[in-house]
Design an enzyme around this catalytic site. Structure first.
Site, PDB file in Angstrom:
ATOM      1  N   ASP A  12       0.878  -1.168   0.000  1.00  0.00           N
ATOM      2  CA  ASP A  12       0.000   0.000   0.000  1.00  0.00           C
ATOM      3  C   ASP A  12       0.919   1.222   0.000  1.00  0.00           C
ATOM      4  O   ASP A  12       2.111   1.113   0.306  1.00  0.00           O
ATOM      5  CB  ASP A  12      -0.890  -0.051   1.244  1.00  0.00           C
ATOM      6  N   ASP A  14      -0.071   5.153   0.966  1.00  0.00           N
ATOM      7  CA  ASP A  14      -0.285   6.061   2.097  1.00  0.00           C
ATOM      8  C   ASP A  14      -0.475   5.281   3.389  1.00  0.00           C
ATOM      9  O   ASP A  14      -1.337   4.407   3.472  1.00  0.00           O
ATOM     10  CB  ASP A  14      -1.519   6.931   1.843  1.00  0.00           C
ATOM     11  N   ASP A 170      -1.735  -1.018   5.877  1.00  0.00           N
ATOM     12  CA  ASP A 170      -2.073  -0.545   7.228  1.00  0.00           C
ATOM     13  C   ASP A 170      -3.565  -0.485   7.485  1.00  0.00           C
ATOM     14  O   ASP A 170      -3.989  -0.007   8.547  1.00  0.00           O
ATOM     15  CB  ASP A 170      -1.471   0.846   7.461  1.00  0.00           C
TER      16      ASP A 170
END
Length: 221
Positions: A12, A14, A170
Site C-alpha cells: 500500500d 499512504d 495498514d
C-alpha cells in the site's frame, strides 16, 4: 532452513510506505481557511488518511452530510495535487527496507486506492518511480481494494504467482484484498488507524511495529 525474503512484495502507499498525512493536512487546512475555519492539527487528521478523501473531508468538516462530502472531493483532490510531495516523507525504515529488497532481487510494487495520477506524482517525489515494478491506482481498474483485482493484476504485471506475493498494508481493506487474492499479508502497525480499529482481528499473517523489522527475512510470512 535459512529464512528468505518473499519472491515479490506489494505495498500500500499512504500509511505504509509514505507518511502523506502532512500533505493531506495542508490540503484540508486550505479548504478550512477559505471557509473561515481554524486549522486542524495533524493528530486529528492522521487516523483518517488511509480511509480516503471523503473520510478526511468528513473529519475536517463534521457537519457535512454524505452529499456535501462527495461534492467537495474534486476541490480536495485539486488542492492535494498542488500540495503533494511538499510535506510528505517516507516512514522511518522504509528507504532501508526498499534498498534491502532491491539488493535481494525481490520484485516489489505498489497497489493503492489513491488515483493513479496522484500516486505517480507521489512516487516521483519520493524517488521510487523507476524502482517500483508496478503501480496500480484506485482508478486503474474497474475495481479497487478490498476487491482482489488490483492485487491480482499487479502480480500478473510483475510476472509472479499471487501465492508467491506478500501484501503489506495498514488498513483492514488491504488485508481483505490480500486474503481474497490468495496472498499472504503483513499489517503495518506504523500506519494510520482510527481509535476503534483492531488490527489483531483483521486476519493478517504478520503484524509488524515498524518498517525496520522487515529488514529481517525471518519476520516475513
Amino acid at each position: 532452513m535459512t529464512p528468505t525474503f518473499p519472491k515479490a512484495v506489494l505495498f500500500d502507499l499512504d500509511g505504509t510506505l509514505l507518511d502523506s498525512a502532512p500533505d493531506m493536512l495542508a490540503t484540508v487546512n486550505a479548504m478550512r481557511a477559505t471557509r473561515g475555519v481554524a486549522a486542524m492539527m495533524l493528530d486529528e487528521l492522521r487516523p483518517h488518511v488511509s480511509k480516503g478523501s471523503r473520510a478526511m473531508i468528513a473529519a475536517a468538516f463534521p457537519r457535512f452530510d454524505e452529499t456535501q462530502r462527495d461534492a467537495h472531493v474534486p476541490e480536495f483532490l485539486d488542492i492535494y495535487a498542488r500540495e503533494l510531495g511538499k510535506h510528505a516523507v517516507a516512514f522511518p525504515g522504509v528507504d532501508a527496507l526498499l534498498d534491502v529488497l532491491d539488493r535481494a532481487d525481490v520484485r516489489w510494487g505498489i497497489v493503492t486506492n489513491k488515483p493513479e495520477g496522484l500516486a505517480e506524482s507521489a512516487l516521483l517525489a519520493s524517488g521510487w518511480t523507476h524502482r517500483s515494478g508496478v503501480l496500480v491506482g484506485g482508478d486503474s481498474l474497474p475495481e479497487r481494494k478490498p476487491h482482489p483485482l488490483p492485487l491480482l493484476h499487479a502480480a500478473q504485471m510483475i510476472g509472479v504467482d499471487p501465492r508467491d506475493c506478500v501484501y503489506v498494508g495498514d488498513d483492514f481493506r488491504d488485508i481483505e484484498a490480500a486474503r481474497a487474492a490468495g496472498m499472504r499479508s503483513v499489517i503495518a502497525l506504523w500506519g494510520y488507524r482510527l481509535p476503534g480499529d483492531e488490527p489483531m482481528e483483521w486476519g493478517g499473517d504478520v503484524l509488524v511495529d515498524q518498517a525496520a523489522d522487515l529488514l529481517d527475512p525471518a519476520r516475513w510470512p
